[in-house]
Write an enzyme that holds these catalytic residues in place. Structure first.
Site, PDB file in Angstrom:
ATOM      1  CB  ALA A  12       3.696  13.836   0.076  1.00 53.03           C
ATOM      2  CB  ALA A  13       1.833  13.268  -5.412  1.00 54.95           C
ATOM      3  NE  ARG A  18      -1.842   0.383  -0.481  1.00 56.56           N
ATOM      4  CZ  ARG A  18      -0.532   0.202  -0.698  1.00 56.56           C
ATOM      5  NH1 ARG A  18       0.047  -0.921  -0.308  1.00 56.56           N
ATOM      6  NH2 ARG A  18       0.193   1.133  -1.287  1.00 56.56           N
ATOM      7  CG  ASN A 392     -20.330  29.586  32.268  1.00 61.65           C
ATOM      8  OD1 ASN A 392     -21.207  28.736  32.435  1.00 61.65           O
ATOM      9  ND2 ASN A 392     -19.332  29.421  31.428  1.00 61.65           N
TER      10      ASN A 392
HETATM   11  C1  UD1 Z   1       6.465   1.971  -3.073  1.00 60.27           C
HETATM   12  C2  UD1 Z   1       7.459   1.320  -4.032  1.00 60.27           C
HETATM   13  C3  UD1 Z   1       7.758  -0.092  -3.515  1.00 60.27           C
HETATM   14  C4  UD1 Z   1       8.302  -0.004  -2.107  1.00 60.27           C
HETATM   15  C5  UD1 Z   1       7.356   0.777  -1.195  1.00 60.27           C
HETATM   16  C6  UD1 Z   1       8.029   1.038   0.135  1.00 60.27           C
HETATM   17  C7  UD1 Z   1       7.044   2.200  -6.280  1.00 60.27           C
HETATM   18  C8  UD1 Z   1       6.453   1.935  -7.605  1.00 60.27           C
HETATM   19  N1  UD1 Z   1       6.908   1.242  -5.374  1.00 60.27           N
HETATM   20  O1  UD1 Z   1       5.276   1.206  -3.112  1.00 60.27           O
HETATM   21  O2  UD1 Z   1       8.725  -0.706  -4.357  1.00 60.27           O
HETATM   22  O3  UD1 Z   1       8.504  -1.292  -1.589  1.00 60.27           O
HETATM   23  O4  UD1 Z   1       7.024   2.040  -1.775  1.00 60.27           O
HETATM   24  O5  UD1 Z   1       7.189   1.681   1.050  1.00 60.27           O
HETATM   25  O6  UD1 Z   1       7.633   3.230  -6.085  1.00 60.27           O
HETATM   26  N2  UD1 Z   1       3.367   8.910  -4.524  1.00 60.27           N
HETATM   27  C9  UD1 Z   1       3.459  10.058  -5.277  1.00 60.27           C
HETATM   28  N3  UD1 Z   1       2.887  10.063  -6.523  1.00 60.27           N
HETATM   29  C10 UD1 Z   1       2.243   8.986  -7.044  1.00 60.27           C
HETATM   30  C11 UD1 Z   1       2.171   7.809  -6.258  1.00 60.27           C
HETATM   31  C12 UD1 Z   1       2.763   7.804  -5.010  1.00 60.27           C
HETATM   32  O7  UD1 Z   1       4.014  11.046  -4.836  1.00 60.27           O
HETATM   33  O8  UD1 Z   1       1.750   9.084  -8.162  1.00 60.27           O
HETATM   34  C13 UD1 Z   1       3.942   8.921  -3.186  1.00 60.27           C
HETATM   35  C14 UD1 Z   1       2.939   8.491  -2.109  1.00 60.27           C
HETATM   36  O9  UD1 Z   1       2.263   9.633  -1.586  1.00 60.27           O
HETATM   37  C15 UD1 Z   1       3.813   7.823  -1.068  1.00 60.27           C
HETATM   38  C16 UD1 Z   1       4.993   7.298  -1.879  1.00 60.27           C
HETATM   39  O10 UD1 Z   1       4.978   7.986  -3.118  1.00 60.27           O
HETATM   40  O11 UD1 Z   1       4.285   8.733  -0.095  1.00 60.27           O
HETATM   41  C17 UD1 Z   1       4.893   5.804  -2.130  1.00 60.27           C
HETATM   42  O12 UD1 Z   1       3.654   5.527  -2.760  1.00 60.27           O
HETATM   43  P1  UD1 Z   1       2.787   4.271  -2.375  1.00 60.27           P
HETATM   44  O13 UD1 Z   1       1.567   4.282  -3.181  1.00 60.27           O
HETATM   45  O14 UD1 Z   1       2.675   4.148  -0.917  1.00 60.27           O
HETATM   46  O15 UD1 Z   1       3.746   3.126  -2.943  1.00 60.27           O
HETATM   47  P2  UD1 Z   1       3.875   1.659  -2.412  1.00 60.27           P
HETATM   48  O16 UD1 Z   1       2.835   0.824  -3.002  1.00 60.27           O
HETATM   49  O17 UD1 Z   1       4.012   1.652  -0.941  1.00 60.27           O
HETATM   50 MG    MG Z   2       3.690   3.088   0.545  1.00 55.03          MG
END
Ligand code: UD1
Ligand code: MG
Length: 482
Positions: A12-13, A18, A392
């Protein structure tokens, strides 16, 4: 029973660019709780020995919400190296050094995944003795997701992110759900080898799959039974898609539990709401927060209740209510506005175009029409006349109005608070009550009416009113034409 060999890591970092929002992505609401609340509830249902959430963007806000949702969760900070792989590394560092079990990695932005699916994923991983088991999904539209690349024999080879994929890879329809089970020692070793040499210059967790495969470790991808279970929420279109799907499941769940909902598509019920059997929810109704509705009550149409308690057999129609308690068999609306602190007694009534706030109505007390009742206590059996306003607020402070039991107040009154109207008292129509009214007294303070004869004929000659008045007078003066 706690699974001592299981850790769950919630990612969740990320910033959630988007979403284009001041609010961190995982804090956006879905069915009354933040996205991450759904993920944490599912994770906790697995009863893992360790539950860790990785935070960085808006760290304090996200951490506070995580702890509100699950007070026993460990919060871990990701450093400035971006990417899901780095986040996973930070989480592993927070686990005890001697923990060599499995880690389930889930994303804070994948809210619909259920505990059954995850339990099956973990079981499959353990049965196969895999180093990594990826939960995949076959989607009609794979846009944005990482693609699952399989070898000629159909075995999992690697995952490629959309931004790094070739055209041929983009045509693949099996995607990475962002949910995985890893053996912890294997994950530690592989993560150390992941670079940031990719389109987003991030340390991808997905890269460990290819690395493990090259090192001869067993990896597998298991397609989920229905694609929507793993839908990620990255923008507001996906947020409303997930909300629609989840709401449909919640509404259906209540129908099966004995609630009549004739138009499921127009009814929205938060995950936090409770309904008894034989409740009826009419079209266009939203039930939010900690709202609870007791047996036999009918709510709607076009009603929004947030954190409200509705008693047995009550009727609430075209009403907006927040933090209100509605007694048994009470009737509310149509067109009522119940603000926080409203308590309506059993058999009570708040009728049409009535606003209430911080007020208690006793059993059977009624405010039937066109009124504002704020900071007021009304005793049992009292009827407040149509068009009554409690004044009031003196511009600086709020004051209370107290009306006793079985009082009958007249239409179009103003109660200038602080003021008390005693038990069984009456007030005349149009009274402005500035002084206390003793029990059983009649309060009247409207000036006697004065009729200025022929005022219209003198001041408005030639108007339709003057003509009508003249005709009326003629008929009175001349009994023959009457
Ligand atoms: C990610 C996956 C992708 C997958 C998709 C599914 C990677 C590289 N890609 O892409 O293959 O199809 O999820 O939903 O993992 N987060 C961190 N730290 C960071 C970046 C992200 O904790 O530095 C957390 C985000 O808060 C989020 C999750 O990881 O909850 C996924 O990150 P997000 O940026 O949404 O990745 P996607 O592009 O969706
Ligand atoms: Mg995602």
């Amino acid at each position: 029973m706690t699974d001592s060999r299981l850790a769950v890591v919630v990612l969740a970092a990320g910033q959630g660019t988007r979403m284009k929002s001041q609010t961190p992505k995982v804090l956006h609401g879905l069915a009354g709780i933040p996205l991450i609340g759904h993920v944490l509830a599912t994770a906790r249902a697995l009863d893992p020995a360790h539950l860790v959430t990785v935070v960085r963007h808006e760290r304090d806000r996200v951490a506070a919400t995580v702890l509100e949702c699950d007070g026993a969760c460990t919060i871990v900070d990701q450093d400035e190296v971006p990417g899901t792989g780095r986040a996973a590394e930070a989480a592993l560092d927070a686990l005890p050094n001697d923990f060599e079990g499995d880690v389930l990695v889930v994303s804070g932005d994948v809210p619909l995944l259920d505990a059954d699916t995850l339990t099956r994923l973990i079981a499959e991983h353990r049965t196969q003795g895999a180093s990594a088991t990826v939960l995949s999904a076959v989607l009609d539209d794979a846009t944005g997701y990482g693609r699952v690349v399989r070898d000629a024999a159909g075995a999992l080879d690697r995952i490629v992110e959309q931004k790094d994929a070739t055209e041929a890879e983009r045509a693949l329809t099996e995607v990475n759900s962002g949910t995985y089970v890893f053996s912890v020692p294997a994950l530690r070793e592989s993560l150390a080898l992941v670079s940031t040499d990719n389109a987003q210059q991030e340390k991808y967790l997905t890269d460990v799959i290819g690395l493990m495969r090259s090192a001869g470790r067993p990896v597998a991808a298991l397609p989920v039974r229905e694609g929507w279970l793993v839908a990620g929420v990255n923008d507001r279109v996906q947020l409303s898609d997930a909300a629609l799907r989840l709401n449909a499941m919640i509404v259906r769940g209540w129908q099966l539990a004995g609630v009549t909902i004739s138009d499921p598509a127009s009814v929205w019920i938060d995950r936090t709401v409770t309904l008894d059997e034989d409740v009826e929810v009419l079209p266009g109704t939203q039930l939010k927060g900690a709202t609870s509705i007791a047996r036999g009550a009918v709510v709607g149409p076009d009603t929004t209740l947030t954190d409200c308690e509705v008693g047995r057999d009550a009727r609430v129609s075209r009403t907006d209510g927040t933090l209100a308690v509605i007694g048994e068999r009470a009737s509310v609306g149509p067109f009522a506005y119940l603000r926080p602190g409203t308590v309506i007694g059993d058999d009570g009534k708040v009728g049409t175009f009535v606003e209430t706030k911080n007020s208690t109505l006793g059993r059977g007390a009624k405010v039937p029409h066109l009124s504002y009742v704020g900071d007021t206590t009304v005793g049992e059996g009292t009827n407040i006349g149509a068009g009554t306003i409690t004044a009031n607020y003196d511009g600086v402070n709020k004051h209370r109005t107290e009306v006793g039991a079985h009082a009958r107040t007249g239409s179009h009154n103003v109660f200038v608070a602080p003021v008390r109207i005693g038990d069984g008292a009456y007030t005349g129509a149009g009274t402005v009550v500035r002084k206390d009214v003793p029990a059983g007294a009649l309060a009247v303070n409207v000036a006697p009416q004065r009729n200025v004869d022929r005022w219209v004929a003198v001041n408005r000659p030639g108007t339709a009113a003057a003509d009508a008045a003249a005709a009326a007078r003629e008929s009175v003066d001349d009994p023959d034409t009457a």
